[in-house]
Structure formats: C-alpha cells, structure tokens
Design an enzyme around this catalytic site. Structure first.
Site, PDB file in Angstrom:
ATOM      1  N   ARG A  79       0.972  -1.349   0.068  1.00  0.00           N
ATOM      2  CA  ARG A  79       0.423  -0.196  -0.265  1.00  0.00           C
ATOM      3  C   ARG A  79       0.651   0.954  -0.315  1.00  0.00           C
ATOM      4  O   ARG A  79       1.968   1.202   0.180  1.00  0.00           O
ATOM      5  CB  ARG A  79      -0.739  -0.090   1.176  1.00  0.00           C
ATOM      6  N   HIS A 104      -0.723  -2.810  -4.450  1.00  0.00           N
ATOM      7  CA  HIS A 104      -0.775  -3.930  -5.628  1.00  0.00           C
ATOM      8  C   HIS A 104      -0.577  -2.695  -6.878  1.00  0.00           C
ATOM      9  O   HIS A 104      -0.574  -3.593  -8.126  1.00  0.00           O
ATOM     10  CB  HIS A 104      -1.353  -4.407  -5.452  1.00  0.00           C
ATOM     11  N   HIS A 178       2.221 -13.158  -5.818  1.00  0.00           N
ATOM     12  CA  HIS A 178       0.951 -12.840  -4.642  1.00  0.00           C
ATOM     13  C   HIS A 178       0.906 -14.462  -4.232  1.00  0.00           C
ATOM     14  O   HIS A 178      -1.031 -14.688  -4.219  1.00  0.00           O
ATOM     15  CB  HIS A 178      -0.140 -12.566  -4.713  1.00  0.00           C
ATOM     16  N   ASP A 251      -1.114  -9.310   8.291  1.00  0.00           N
ATOM     17  CA  ASP A 251      -0.718  -9.426   6.676  1.00  0.00           C
ATOM     18  C   ASP A 251      -0.285  -7.786   7.421  1.00  0.00           C
ATOM     19  O   ASP A 251       0.357  -6.821   6.840  1.00  0.00           O
ATOM     20  CB  ASP A 251      -1.803  -7.841   6.965  1.00  0.00           C
ATOM     21  N   GLU A 312       5.565 -11.995   0.399  1.00  0.00           N
ATOM     22  CA  GLU A 312       5.380 -11.627  -0.664  1.00  0.00           C
ATOM     23  C   GLU A 312       6.973 -11.200  -0.072  1.00  0.00           C
ATOM     24  O   GLU A 312       6.563  -9.538   0.136  1.00  0.00           O
ATOM     25  CB  GLU A 312       4.161 -10.280  -0.760  1.00  0.00           C
TER      26      GLU A 312
END
Ligand code: G6D
Length: 347
Positions: A79, A104, A178, A251, A312
C-alpha cells in the site's frame, strides 16, 4: 524436464498456460496473463503429488481476482498511503483502489497484464522468461519501465523467481508474487496449523487502514516472534492490536535479520511438506488470507478465510513516506534486481 503449453480463450483474449515439469514430477503452471501461478504439484512425505496453491476452477475468474491469486505484483507491491508520493519536488498521484490508498500497483498493474513469454529448458532446469513494458505515467508512475521476470524450476524441486527492471526516469519499484500456499495438499485444510519460522526480529506497525505508521516493532514476547517456529493460528486467537487491525491474523511486513540463508520455513505436519524461502529481499509481507473473499470457486473447493499463506518478498512501500525502511526508490537507468527461491521438500 518438460514444458506443456495450453491456449485458453477468455472472452476475446487468448491466454497461454505453461506447465513446467521436472524429473521428479513436480509441476508448476503459469499464465502469461499476470504471470499467475495457477497450480503447483509438490510431493508429500509419501511422494504423493498434490496441489499446494490456491487457484480458480474457471480461468475467467482471474479477470477479477480480488485476492491477486498467484499473480505478479507491481510496480509497487503493498500500500502507498493517500495514493501519492513526492519525488524531486513533484507530486505523483496514483489510482485509489483501496479506500484512500493505492494497493498493488493499481489496475491493470502487473497482475492483469499480458506478459510476452518465452519458455526455455535445459538438462537441469526449465522455465519462462516473461517481459512487460509499462509506459511512463501508467497508473501515475513515472518512467518507461521494462520488466523481465524469469520463473525457473530445477530438479531439486526449487522454483525461483527473478525480477529485473530498468526505468528511463527515477521511479518507485518493488515487485513480488502473490501466491497463496497451502501445504495440506488440494486445499484439504486451512493453514491455521501450518508452522511458520521467520528469520525476523522486527516488523512494521500498521494503522487501521493497514498503512505503516512509521514505527518498527520488536517481535519479542509476542505472537509476531516466529524465530523458533509458531503455528499460524496464534495470530487468529491473539488479542494483540496488530493482529486485530489485520482482521485477526497477519498482514505485516517482517524485516529479515539475514542471520540465516533460509529466511522463512513453512511446515505442514500431516503431509510432511516443507517450503523454504531463500531471498535477496530485505523483508516479506506475510499475509494469512484474513480478508480472502469467501465462496470463490477454486479448483478443489470454495474459498474460506485462512485458506492460504502469502509470502510476498519485497522492499517496503513505507520507505516512500518514512526514513529507515527498505527502499523502493529506483534511479534513472539503475538496474532493479530481485530473486526469491521457493524450495519444496518434506520433513
Ligand atoms: C488485502 O490487506 C490484504 C493485502 O495485504 C493483500 O495483498 C490483499 O488483500 C490481496 O487487501
């Protein structure tokens, strides 16, 4: 080694799916659309080959793909706060595709572009060389960017992803893949019992919008400490604010200590599958599919929360607005290079 190719017609587009097969029967299927990994067949401790990633049953669903299943991500994975950044006195504005923020790379981004794809094979490895030209100003990003991504499968059951980029202007770039891993085989269970080990003593604090606050936190005495191994479900039951802002899971960007060659290990005890991650990247966003849309028609079943684990590997978009974060800045004519290897084994 073998490469199988299939043409898939989606609406008026012709996609190609390449399946790389090594001498052990391990297979990796990849679309030229988004560089999407649609399937990985990996052996369990009995040698049984089963799929270990999330993928759609119907390929037209990759046109939407709200979870970015299997896809190459860029120009900037993650982000960017307020969908803008300053560079050399100029403000660049990117599409808002995640509330007020940019996620993304925007649309179409790398994940929805057709990559020019050339398969290759030799005795010891087989793979794809995929290229994409992203024009100056695409989704607001400066610079004509030429990307080359190389997927390589060898006979040691290692899948390597190499990213190379070159821009004719200073810009921002950090690409990743991803894929949602699930080592149980054919998505038999969710990932809550997967054991994860991370070579990381620090992670990036997030606010309620999942935007980095600028603080880097120690993992000590928290469910973010994966140095000795930890089951993913600890993040589900945790009352720690950082797990709650992530919708009861993880996350977060973990900064690697680089004290070991292997930056991450994932194990699933029933199957005996083990995934090791070796990377030149300074860190990884570990996403435990807390926000995975439910009810999507996957190859083996419908999607549910916590069905896949994303690792990621990348630099940190927080470096755009804060000092002391792994940088995503790329100078004019500076070569961008990143390599991550996913090594599939058993224990
Ligand atoms: C959610 O916050 C997560 C992201 O980290 C993830 O990449 C995306 O879903 C697919 O927005």
């Amino acid at each position: 080694m073998e490469i199988k190719t299939e043409v898939i017609t989606i609406n008026d587009q012709q996609w190609e799916e390449f399946t790389l097969v090594n001498n052990n029967g391990m297979a990796v299927s990849i679309l030229n659309f988004g560089g999407i990994i649609t399937k990985i067949l990996a052996p369990d401790r009995e040698g049984k080959l089963e799929n270990v990633v999330i993928g759609f049953e119907n390929y037209e669903d990759y046109l939407d793909n709200p979870g970015y299943f299997g896809a190459l991500i860029g120009r900037v994975a993650g982000r960017i706060a307020n969908s803008q950044f300053e560079m050399d006195g100029k403000t660049y504005t990117l599409p808002k595709n995640d509330g007020e923020n940019h996620l993304h790379g925007g649309e179409p981004g790398f994940h929805k572009s057709i990559w020019s794809t050339v398969p290759f094979e030799n005795g010891e490895e087989t793979g794809l060389t995929m290229t994409l030209n992203s024009p100056d100003g695409e989704n607001g990003y400066p610079g004509n960017l030429r990307m080359t991504v190389t997927y390589t499968l060898n006979n040691s059951n290692e899948l390597s992803i190499t990213y190379e980029g070159l821009s004719d202007q200073k810009t921002v770039l950090t690409a990743t893949n991803h894929t949602y891993f699930n080592l149980s085989g054919n998505l038999q269970t969710d990932i809550q019992d997967h054991e994860i080990t991370l070579d990381s003593s620090k992670f990036v604090e997030l606010d309620e919008e999942l935007i980095p606050t600028g603080e880097i936190l120690d993992v000590d005495n928290s469910v973010f400490d994966f140095r000795q191994g930890r089951q993913m479900k600890d993040g589900v039951t945790s009352e720690f604010k950082q797990n709650l802002v992530a919708n009861n899971g993880y996350d977060h960007y973990f900064l690697f200590d680089k004290s070991k060659e292997v930056s991450a290990i994932v194990r699933e005890s029933e199957s005996g599958r083990e995934l090791k991650v070796i990377t030149d990247q300074p860190g990884v966003v570990m996403y435990t599919s807390n926000n995975l849309p439910e009810g999507l028609k996957l190859r083996e079943r419908q999607s549910v929360q916590y069905l896949g684990l994303c690792l990621e590997t990348q630099a940190s978009p927080a470096s755009i607005h804060h000092d002391n974060f792994p940088s995503v800045w790329l100078d004019k004519d500076e070569k961008y290079f990143a390599k991550t290897t996913f090594s599939f084994g058993t224990f």
